[in-house]
Write an enzyme that holds these catalytic residues in place. Structure first.
Site, mmCIF file in Angstrom:
data_model
loop_
_atom_site.group_PDB
_atom_site.id
_atom_site.type_symbol
_atom_site.label_atom_id
_atom_site.label_comp_id
_atom_site.label_asym_id
_atom_site.label_seq_id
_atom_site.Cartn_x
_atom_site.Cartn_y
_atom_site.Cartn_z
ATOM 1 N N ASN A 148 6.326 -59.632 4.589
ATOM 2 C CA ASN A 148 7.506 -59.493 5.453
ATOM 3 C C ASN A 148 7.886 -60.782 6.174
ATOM 4 O OD1 ASN A 148 5.176 -59.253 6.981
ATOM 5 N ND2 ASN A 148 6.045 -57.759 8.376
ATOM 6 N N GLY A 222 -1.661 -56.934 7.412
ATOM 7 C CA GLY A 222 -1.148 -56.065 6.363
ATOM 8 C C GLY A 222 -1.303 -54.619 6.786
ATOM 9 N N SER A 223 -1.393 -53.745 5.807
ATOM 10 C CA SER A 223 -1.411 -52.313 6.115
ATOM 11 C C SER A 223 -2.764 -51.878 6.676
ATOM 12 C CB SER A 223 -1.109 -51.522 4.847
ATOM 13 O OG SER A 223 -2.105 -51.794 3.889
ATOM 14 N N THR A 224 -2.744 -50.767 7.381
ATOM 15 C CA THR A 224 -3.986 -50.223 7.937
ATOM 16 C C THR A 224 -4.930 -49.830 6.800
ATOM 17 O OG1 THR A 224 -2.852 -49.536 9.939
ATOM 18 C CG2 THR A 224 -4.894 -48.383 9.438
ATOM 19 N N ALA A 225 -4.389 -49.308 5.698
ATOM 20 C CA ALA A 225 -5.255 -48.894 4.584
ATOM 21 C C ALA A 225 -6.000 -50.098 4.006
ATOM 22 C CB ALA A 225 -4.410 -48.224 3.503
ATOM 23 N N GLY A 227 -6.608 -52.868 5.536
ATOM 24 C CA GLY A 227 -7.520 -53.326 6.590
ATOM 25 C C GLY A 227 -8.850 -52.584 6.535
ATOM 26 N N GLU A 244 -4.646 -57.533 11.955
ATOM 27 C CA GLU A 244 -3.316 -57.180 12.490
ATOM 28 C C GLU A 244 -2.719 -56.193 11.494
ATOM 29 O OE1 GLU A 244 -2.199 -58.025 15.314
ATOM 30 O OE2 GLU A 244 -3.093 -59.938 15.874
ATOM 31 N N CYS A 278 6.142 -55.847 11.645
ATOM 32 C CA CYS A 278 5.035 -55.017 12.129
ATOM 33 C C CYS A 278 5.326 -54.495 13.529
ATOM 34 C CB CYS A 278 3.738 -55.803 12.102
ATOM 35 S SG CYS A 278 3.865 -57.400 12.917
HETATM 36 P P1 NAD Z 1 -0.683 -54.617 2.191
HETATM 37 O O1 NAD Z 1 -1.803 -54.166 3.033
HETATM 38 O O2 NAD Z 1 -0.318 -53.831 1.005
HETATM 39 O O3 NAD Z 1 -0.957 -56.090 1.641
HETATM 40 C C1 NAD Z 1 -1.270 -57.159 2.533
HETATM 41 C C2 NAD Z 1 -2.139 -58.175 1.797
HETATM 42 O O4 NAD Z 1 -3.424 -57.618 1.563
HETATM 43 C C3 NAD Z 1 -1.600 -58.593 0.432
HETATM 44 O O5 NAD Z 1 -1.850 -59.982 0.294
HETATM 45 C C4 NAD Z 1 -2.442 -57.773 -0.523
HETATM 46 O O6 NAD Z 1 -2.582 -58.361 -1.804
HETATM 47 C C5 NAD Z 1 -3.770 -57.755 0.186
HETATM 48 N N1 NAD Z 1 -4.627 -56.618 -0.100
HETATM 49 C C6 NAD Z 1 -4.268 -55.328 -0.328
HETATM 50 N N2 NAD Z 1 -5.364 -54.565 -0.505
HETATM 51 C C7 NAD Z 1 -6.433 -55.391 -0.340
HETATM 52 C C8 NAD Z 1 -7.848 -55.182 -0.390
HETATM 53 N N3 NAD Z 1 -8.362 -53.987 -0.625
HETATM 54 N N4 NAD Z 1 -8.650 -56.250 -0.155
HETATM 55 C C9 NAD Z 1 -8.132 -57.472 0.088
HETATM 56 N N5 NAD Z 1 -6.808 -57.720 0.121
HETATM 57 C C10 NAD Z 1 -5.975 -56.689 -0.080
HETATM 58 O O7 NAD Z 1 0.530 -54.785 3.223
HETATM 59 P P2 NAD Z 1 2.034 -55.200 2.920
HETATM 60 O O8 NAD Z 1 2.690 -54.045 2.239
HETATM 61 O O9 NAD Z 1 2.089 -56.550 2.286
HETATM 62 O O10 NAD Z 1 2.620 -55.362 4.416
HETATM 63 C C11 NAD Z 1 3.169 -54.293 5.120
HETATM 64 C C12 NAD Z 1 2.188 -53.763 6.143
HETATM 65 O O11 NAD Z 1 1.658 -54.833 6.917
HETATM 66 C C13 NAD Z 1 2.829 -52.827 7.144
HETATM 67 O O12 NAD Z 1 1.975 -51.741 7.404
HETATM 68 C C14 NAD Z 1 2.938 -53.675 8.409
HETATM 69 O O13 NAD Z 1 2.995 -52.959 9.613
HETATM 70 C C15 NAD Z 1 1.739 -54.537 8.311
HETATM 71 N N6 NAD Z 1 1.924 -55.770 9.073
HETATM 72 C C16 NAD Z 1 1.230 -55.925 10.234
HETATM 73 C C17 NAD Z 1 1.426 -57.062 11.007
HETATM 74 C C18 NAD Z 1 0.691 -57.260 12.310
HETATM 75 O O14 NAD Z 1 0.745 -58.347 12.868
HETATM 76 N N7 NAD Z 1 -0.007 -56.265 12.811
HETATM 77 C C19 NAD Z 1 2.320 -58.040 10.581
HETATM 78 C C20 NAD Z 1 2.994 -57.844 9.375
HETATM 79 C C21 NAD Z 1 2.781 -56.703 8.624
#
Ligand code: NAD
Length: 470
Positions: A148, A222-225, A227, A244, A278
């Site tokens: 994003n 990235g996503s909570t899942a 994370g 985050e 986010c």
């Molecule tokens: P995502 O979790 O699908 O992917 C994020 C990153 O993690 C990507 O680079 C992906 O390849 C990697 N990834 C995915 N699964 C992984 C695993 N099992 N092990 C290691 N790496 C893995 O998230 P997204 O769809 O790219 O982003 C959207 C989400 O991110 C939303 O939920 C948003 O709220 C969150 N977000 C949070 C913040 C914050 O500061 N809290 C900022 C931006 C986005």
């Protein structure tokens, strides 16, 4: 002086290398060929980082800060080329709080990481005991990011890591690798070889980075899942983590707010980056007394904001970055419509339009348990929920398992601060939403993650605390 084409050429996949065509989410046209790196490439990047890190750490804070300031200058020199690439790959317009703004933030956060003071702290010095707390480098840090705000979030992760004497291996989102590769290429002109590298790949390589024994810390956004998976992968070597994660931020409009005065702030709080943020406002709670006025003023502001192809200077809203996110937004708006909620604006995407455009959508008279309220929409669709007592609004705002940000809207700052203190969120803004600042710590509550970024707390999070006692 580097041109857009020469920048793209230096980050594109080499002939014979695995590659993936990146498509512009606004037009479906190809943007470039991103390399697809393998686990072997990851191993090489980690080995190079480990080799470069001790000399970088030995330079000390002042020399490292000087290099980061030069990197900030380099980002500014290439700002327009970086913004064009970001706009094509991510979809966000050049103007508004979008691509040019994001590149500007990269330079600002590099400078902040370079200039924030961090001196050893005398904890006790009473004549008998002398204890000093300081921070040693961790070693090699892994940085995994989303699509994003791909450039800005990468800088949030790498700038404090480098300042604290670490090397970094970045794994950007598979949706936006070109933006991160280009940013790193520009910065790398000012850094020693091997210290910072980007491994352009998918989740499997991210998962390997998160479990790799040579990685001392993972910065993850990235996503909570994802994370939760990273917590598991990192457990084998007890890695440090800053997480985050997702949010579903509530905004509460108190009954004394002036709907006209707050409408534009509410709009950008929710729709910055076309809602793909986010810490954007994702659930708006409005008191009964001013509910109709807020709906009306917000609709006026929202209807006037142009959405379209990012490279068109007139636009301030763009497409969803990818089809999966478009489908999530469309499903949630349909769930709201099916429940009988009132669509004030939008909600009817044009099936003939190329690109992932979902119109700016406002939904009123919606139940708090509706999926558009309960789930993170991460797109341009805002539910507006009616409340009659502040206690009820606070209960609904706190009724989710995430807590990144929140906001209170009222001219009475004392009352607003009292309500703010009752919200379960890492940051509560008053009369604005989502405004981040490199001097002010930022992090989530509940399942929005743990650890702080920015400010001196953000630097400390990229070091290993060490006490010298004696
Ligand atoms: P995502 O979790 O699908 O992917 C994020 C990153 O993690 C990507 O680079 C992906 O390849 C990697 N990834 C995915 N699964 C992984 C695993 N099992 N092990 C290691 N790496 C893995 O998230 P997204 O769809 O790219 O982003 C959207 C989400 O991110 C939303 O939920 C948003 O709220 C969150 N977000 C949070 C913040 C914050 O500061 N809290 C900022 C931006 C986005």
């Amino acid at each position: 002086m580097e041109t857009y084409d020469s920048m793209l050429a230096r980050i594109s996949a080499a002939p014979g290398q695995g590659s993936r065509t990146i498509l512009d989410p606004a037009t479906g046209e190809p943007v470039g060929e991103a390399p697809v790196h393998t686990v072997d490439d990851l191993e090489h990047a980690i080995a190079a980082a480990a080799a470069a890190q001790p000399a970088w750490a030995a330079l000390g804070h002042d020399a490292r800060s000087a290099a980061l300031l030069k990197a900030a200058d380099a980002v500014e020199r290439s700002a327009e080329e970086l913004a064009q690439l970001l706009s094509r790959e991510q979809g966000k317009p050049l103007n508004g709080p979008n691509a040019r703004f994001e590149v500007g933030a990269c330079a600002a956060w590099l400078r902040a990481a370079a200039t924030t003071p961090l001196a050893p702290e005398m904890v006790v010095d009473d004549g008998e005991t002398r204890a000093v707390l300081d921070y040693r480098p961790i070693g090699v840090v892994g940085a995994i990011g989303p699509w994003n705000w791909p450039m800005m979030i990468t800088i949030w992760q790498i700038a404090p890591a480098l300042r604290m004497g670490n090397a970094v291996v970045v794994k950007p989102s598979q949706n936006t690798p070109l933006s991160v590769l280009a940013l790193a290429a520009v910065i790398n002109d000012e850094l020693p070889e091997g210290l910072l590298s980007v491994v352009s790949s998918g989740r499997d390589v991210g998962a390997r980075l998160a479990e790799h024994p040579a990685i001392g810390k993972v910065m993850f956004t990235g996503s909570t899942a994802a994370g939760k998976s990273i917590i598991k992968s990192s457990a084998g070597t007890i890695k440090r983590l800053t997480l985050e994660l997702g949010g579903n931020d509530a905004g509460i409009v108190l009954p004394d707010a002036d709907p006209k005065a707050i409408a534009e702030g509410l709009f950008w709080g929710a729709f910055i980056n076309t809602g793909q943020t986010c810490a954007a406002l994702k659930r708006l709670y409005v008191h009964d007394d001013i509910y109709d006025g807020v709906c009306e003023e917000l609709t006026k502001v929202a209807a006037a904001m142009p959405m379209g192809v990012g490279l068109d200077e007139a636009n301030v809203l763009g497409p969803l970055q990818n089809r999966q996110q478009y489908d999530i937004v469309a499903r949630l708006v349909e769930a709201a419509r099916d429940s009988g909620a009132r669509i004030l604006l939008g909600g009817n995407p044009d099936p003939g339009q190329p690109g992932n455009f979902y119109p700016t959508t406002l939904v009123a008279d919606i139940d708090n348990s509706n999926p558009l309220v309960a789930e993170e929409q991460f797109g341009p669709a805002l539910p507006i929920i009616r409340y009659s007592t502040v206690d009820e609004a606070i209960r609904m705002a706190n009724g989710v398992d995430v807590g990144l940000g929140a906001s209170i809207w009222s001219p009475n700052l004392t009352a607003a601060r009292e309500v703010a203190a009752r919200l379960e969120a890492g940051t509560v803004w008053i009369n604005t939403h989502g405004a981040v600042d490199p001097r002010i710590p930022f992090g989530g509550a509940k399942q929005s993650g743990y650890g702080l970024e920015f400010g001196v707390e953000g630097l400390k999070a990229l070091g290993i605390p060490q006490v010298i006692n004696g």
